[in-house]
Design a protein around this motif. Structure first.
Motif, PDB file in Angstrom:
ATOM      1  N   GLN A   1       0.842  -1.185   0.000  1.00  0.00           N
ATOM      2  CA  GLN A   1       0.000   0.000   0.000  1.00  0.00           C
ATOM      3  C   GLN A   1       0.886   1.247   0.000  1.00  0.00           C
ATOM      4  OE1 GLN A   1      -3.465   0.246   2.423  1.00  0.00           O
ATOM      5  NE2 GLN A   1      -3.461  -1.948   2.898  1.00  0.00           N
ATOM      6  N   VAL A   2       0.523   2.188  -0.852  1.00  0.00           N
ATOM      7  CA  VAL A   2       1.226   3.474  -0.904  1.00  0.00           C
ATOM      8  C   VAL A   2       0.164   4.561  -1.023  1.00  0.00           C
ATOM      9  CG1 VAL A   2       3.407   2.660  -1.870  1.00  0.00           C
ATOM     10  CG2 VAL A   2       1.540   3.201  -3.407  1.00  0.00           C
ATOM     11  N   GLY A   3       0.189   5.514  -0.154  1.00  0.00           N
ATOM     12  CA  GLY A   3      -0.821   6.565  -0.210  1.00  0.00           C
ATOM     13  C   GLY A   3      -2.184   6.032   0.167  1.00  0.00           C
ATOM     14  N   ARG A   4      -3.199   6.787  -0.130  1.00  0.00           N
ATOM     15  CA  ARG A   4      -4.565   6.443   0.227  1.00  0.00           C
ATOM     16  C   ARG A   4      -5.251   5.752  -0.939  1.00  0.00           C
ATOM     17  NH1 ARG A   4      -6.192   9.054   4.766  1.00  0.00           N
ATOM     18  NH2 ARG A   4      -8.395   8.986   4.213  1.00  0.00           N
ATOM     19  N   ASP A   5      -5.721   4.516  -0.678  1.00  0.00           N
ATOM     20  CA  ASP A   5      -6.449   3.741  -1.672  1.00  0.00           C
ATOM     21  C   ASP A   5      -5.619   3.442  -2.909  1.00  0.00           C
ATOM     22  OD1 ASP A   5      -9.223   5.737  -0.773  1.00  0.00           O
ATOM     23  OD2 ASP A   5      -8.876   3.682  -0.136  1.00  0.00           O
ATOM     24  N   ARG A   6      -4.300   3.314  -2.721  1.00  0.00           N
ATOM     25  CA  ARG A   6      -3.421   2.999  -3.842  1.00  0.00           C
ATOM     26  C   ARG A   6      -2.473   1.866  -3.468  1.00  0.00           C
ATOM     27  NH1 ARG A   6      -2.020   9.153  -5.985  1.00  0.00           N
ATOM     28  NH2 ARG A   6      -3.949   9.435  -7.186  1.00  0.00           N
ATOM     29  N   LEU A   7      -2.109   1.085  -4.477  1.00  0.00           N
ATOM     30  CA  LEU A   7      -1.220  -0.050  -4.310  1.00  0.00           C
ATOM     31  C   LEU A   7      -0.064   0.062  -5.286  1.00  0.00           C
ATOM     32  CD1 LEU A   7      -3.897  -2.899  -4.301  1.00  0.00           C
ATOM     33  CD2 LEU A   7      -2.775  -1.950  -2.288  1.00  0.00           C
ATOM     34  N   LEU A   8       1.074  -0.513  -4.887  1.00  0.00           N
ATOM     35  CA  LEU A   8       2.220  -0.636  -5.774  1.00  0.00           C
ATOM     36  C   LEU A   8       2.506  -2.126  -5.924  1.00  0.00           C
ATOM     37  CD1 LEU A   8       3.864   1.689  -7.070  1.00  0.00           C
ATOM     38  CD2 LEU A   8       5.695   1.130  -5.492  1.00  0.00           C
ATOM     39  N   ALA A   9       2.540  -2.617  -7.150  1.00  0.00           N
ATOM     40  CA  ALA A   9       2.791  -4.032  -7.428  1.00  0.00           C
ATOM     41  C   ALA A   9       4.079  -4.154  -8.223  1.00  0.00           C
ATOM     42  CB  ALA A   9       1.622  -4.643  -8.206  1.00  0.00           C
ATOM     43  N   PHE A  10       4.925  -5.121  -7.831  1.00  0.00           N
ATOM     44  CA  PHE A  10       6.200  -5.296  -8.502  1.00  0.00           C
ATOM     45  C   PHE A  10       6.677  -6.732  -8.295  1.00  0.00           C
ATOM     46  CE2 PHE A  10       6.635  -3.294  -4.369  1.00  0.00           C
ATOM     47  CZ  PHE A  10       7.527  -4.130  -3.698  1.00  0.00           C
ATOM     48  N   PRO A  11       7.586  -7.231  -9.142  1.00  0.00           N
ATOM     49  CA  PRO A  11       8.093  -8.591  -8.962  1.00  0.00           C
ATOM     50  C   PRO A  11       8.744  -8.772  -7.601  1.00  0.00           C
ATOM     51  CG  PRO A  11       8.658  -7.777 -11.133  1.00  0.00           C
ATOM     52  CD  PRO A  11       8.092  -6.608 -10.376  1.00  0.00           C
ATOM     53  N   ALA A  12       8.539  -9.955  -7.020  1.00  0.00           N
ATOM     54  CA  ALA A  12       9.061 -10.214  -5.676  1.00  0.00           C
ATOM     55  C   ALA A  12      10.577 -10.391  -5.668  1.00  0.00           C
ATOM     56  CB  ALA A  12       8.390 -11.454  -5.088  1.00  0.00           C
TER      57      ALA A  12
END
Length: 697
Positions: A370-381
């Motif tokens: 989670q980053v910021g309000r109501d936002r997600l960051l997705a990236f390779p593990a």
């Protein structure tokens, strides 16, 4: 520009940047105050002062414009009238926060075919507009907008009624083989006269995206091309038939003769990406246009530094090869009953926490934070990994054949669950849009990501030349660089970016190759990367060392998931011998100074001990359902008031598939919307599906 400022003008596709030109040599900034988005009639008309657009009272006005395409194309009417009533489209524009519409039209529609009757198929949702003329429907569109107090900027897009734009369509100037400059000026004059008494028609965008025209077309117009193209100029000595600065001055004067309070919007050259001509011929200093000029620029991905990659990804993302590059596609699934979570809590007699929060767990292949309000960051593990195949591959292990995939700098996705602005590919929901965009890391050319972590909005990257996961004979020279996330507080998802923070630090390292080892779970690259502690030196045996500085940790909890402030939800250390696959002891405690726990509540939970707290609030707890196995829980979750251990209700999982696996990220976003989300892979990890549900209020 020396005295340029930024005024937002947003459009789907390209981003329109409008620069309000200077009225006085020294801006009177002391009298400029920011006001609400929509304007009341007494605040109109608009003008420019210094680098700002102001209203009649001298207050700052920010144009939040959306481009409503269509009337400039072959159907001769704005887009969407075959799907929704005109009033609904206008209402959507207002609800999404726009206070302005850029309304393109063609000279063909206005001058040659104003009495043409558009096809009924283009007006299916608006039977009252059928059998009306194109110009009458254009009038009706303008009226619907101004009745809603939405400002209108009329834009002459081109001469012919068609799609725009290319350098081969012969429409790159303000006149063409079919439409003269006088036709263009006449159209602007007539429309300015037509809407003279309408204050919400605030401006005229003189011509869309000035660009080159083919040499044969140029010769026929009496112009002298340079090679195979003729390109318009801005500020030619003595003017001329190819001088856009001169033409814009004539057009602005023609508009102001009929509507003296209009803004004159002047676009740049080269598809409206080049405003350097302003320096040579500053139209805002012309006496006829003082206090009226707004400069406009358009931004497209292929005009940025990494041209080839941006262009390739743009086109591949549209067609058959999209899955090659995408690690996430956004879809919307119905989670209506989960969405009633907040309403049920209110009906139960308590307001619940202002925000329920839960953190995210590592997925196989993708990490989500989670980053910021109501936002997600997705990236390779991991920087490199094995992607297993159904058929033969170059490599194989005890699981089967596989290929090697790597973490590219553009493989980071920013996903917003409650966005006010639509991007290409956005999914519309009742309260806005679910949107996603790539958020590339600005790595130096030729460098790869060899280790990556994200903490508190800051990415730490171990970067070096060579491919991640390749075999290393000795220590490799790399650099540690921090990249800070900026713009998360902005409404526009496109404002978020990574920016380098501080200087890179030299760093030597050695990892095993990603293809080494028959069982990746316990040997080779995977465990080394999972245990990597950012200590310089040989990590090939998974050596541990001193970690980078981190914030204070709390015992046995994940901040944002089973931790809420100083509250911690967890299974009890002592179990009473009951089969923990059918029931277990659970507690909520308060973390004291020094890490000691003060137990606040304890009870026996029916379900599997692997699946516990999904989100913790100051009175509410969202837990996995009773029907749980080792790998997943099925059909429902439980909403519990933990101080009394009473179950408020069962919350069915009304989406496909109707279960949540233990490794899937999920929970309630840390924002005011209380949006529940989860995500899972499809198509052999080539696509990640994000499921969102926003509670009813």
């Amino acid at each position: 520009m020396a005295n340029g400022g930024v005024v937002e003008m947003m459009q789907y596709g390209g981003y329109v940047l409008a620069l309000a030109a200077q009225r006085n040599e020294v801006p009177a900034l002391a009298t400029v105050k920011e006001q609400d988005s929509r304007l009341e009639p007494p605040r109109l008309p608009l003008a420019t002062r210094g680098s700002r657009i102001i209203d009649r009272l001298g207050y700052l006005v920010r144009l939040r414009c959306v481009n409503w395409y269509g009337a400039h194309m072959h159907e001769l009417v704005v887009g969407g009238l075959h799907k929704q009533p005109l009033s609904s489209l206008v209402r959507s524009i207002h609800v999404l926060g726009f206070n302005c519409v850029r309304l393109p039209y063609s000279l063909e529609m206005h001058l040659r075919r104003p009495d043409a009757r558009p096809r009924d198929a283009a007006l299916l949702a608006n039977p009252e507009l059928q059998n009306m003329t194109a110009l009458a429907i254009f009038d009706a569109t303008v009226k619907a907008l101004v009745d809603a107090r939405i400002m209108v900027v009329l834009n002459n897009h081109q001469g012919k009624a068609m799609w725009c734009c290319s350098e081969d369509d012969g429409e790159g100037l303000w006149y063409s083989q079919e439409y003269s400059e006088e036709d263009w000026l006449q159209s602007l004059r007539l429309l300015a006269r037509r809407y003279r008494e309408e204050p919400y028609v605030v401006g005229f965008d003189l011509r869309n995206e000035l660009r080159g025209i083919p040499a044969p077309v140029a010769w026929s117009l009496g112009l002298y091309p340079q090679g195979y193209r003729f390109w318009p100029q801005w500020g030619l000595s003595g003017g001329g038939k190819g001088d856009w600065g001169d033409a814009a001055l004539r057009a602005g004067a023609a508009v102001l003769q009929e509507k003296s309070d209009a803004l004159i919007v002047v676009e740049g050259l080269d598809f409206s990406t080049d405003l350097r001509g302003v320096r040579q011929r500053p139209l805002h200093r012309e006496p006829l246009l003082r206090g009226r000029v707004v400069y406009e620029a358009h931004d497209y991905c292929w005009y940025h530094v990494n041209f080839f990659r941006a262009w390739l990804l743009y086109w591949l993302s549209l067609g058959w090869a999209a899955e090659v590059f995408w690690i996430a596609k956004v879809t919307a699934e119905p989670l209506e009953l989960v969405a009633k979570l907040r309403r049920v809590a209110l009906a139960a007699g308590h307001g619940g926490p202002p925000e329920l929060r839960c953190g995210l767990r590592l997925m196989c292949g993708t990490e989500v934070q989670q980053v910021g309000r109501d936002r997600l960051l997705a990236f390779p593990a991991r920087p490199a990994w094995r992607r297993y195949l159904r058929s033969d591959g170059e490599f194989s292990d005890f699981i089967g054949p596989y290929e090697i995939k790597r973490f590219e700098p553009s493989d980071i996705w920013l996903i917003g669950a409650y966005e006010p602005i639509a991007l290409e590919g956005s999914v519309q929901i009742s309260s806005g849009y679910i949107s996603a965009r790539r958020l590339p890391l600005p790595l130096p050319e030729g460098h790869s990501i060899h280790a990556f972590k994200l903490e508190n909005g800051c990415a730490t990257v171990l970067m070096a030349r060579g491919l991640s996961g390749e075999a290393m004979e000795g220590l490799k020279d790399g650099r540690l660089q921090k990249f800070r996330l900026y713009g998360l507080e902005e409404e526009d998802l496109r404002a978020v970016r990574f920016q380098a923070e501080g200087d890179p630090v030299p760093f030597k390292f050695k990892f095993p190759a990603v293809f080494q080892g028959h069982d990746p779970r316990g040997e080779g690259y995977y465990p080394v990367l999972d245990n990597f502690d950012w200590k310089e030196g040989d990590q090939s045996e998974g050596a541990r060392g001193k970690r980078l500085e981190r914030g204070p940790s709390l015992p046995d909890g994940i901040i944002g998931r089973n931790l809420c402030g100083r509250l911690l939800a967890r299974d009890c250390v002592q179990q009473d011998g009951l089969n923990i696959e059918r029931g277990y002891n659970f507690e909520v405690s308060e973390v004291q100074e020094g890490g000691a726990l003060q137990r606040l509540a304890t009870w026996k939970v029916v379900g599997h001990i692997i699946h516990q707290c999904q989100a913790l609030g100051d009175r509410l707890l969202l837990m996995a359902g009773e029907r749980s196995g080792e790998d997943a829980f099925y059909e429902s979750m439980q909403l519990v008031e933990w101080p009394t251990q009473s179950k408020v209700r069962e919350v069915p999982l009304k989406f496909e598939p109707s279960y949540i696996e233990s490794e899937w990220p999920r929970g309630i976003l840390s924002g005011s919307t209380q949006t529940f989300f989860t995500c899972h892979e499809k198509n052999a990890f080539s696509e990640w599906v994000f499921v969102f549900a926003t509670p009813e209020t």
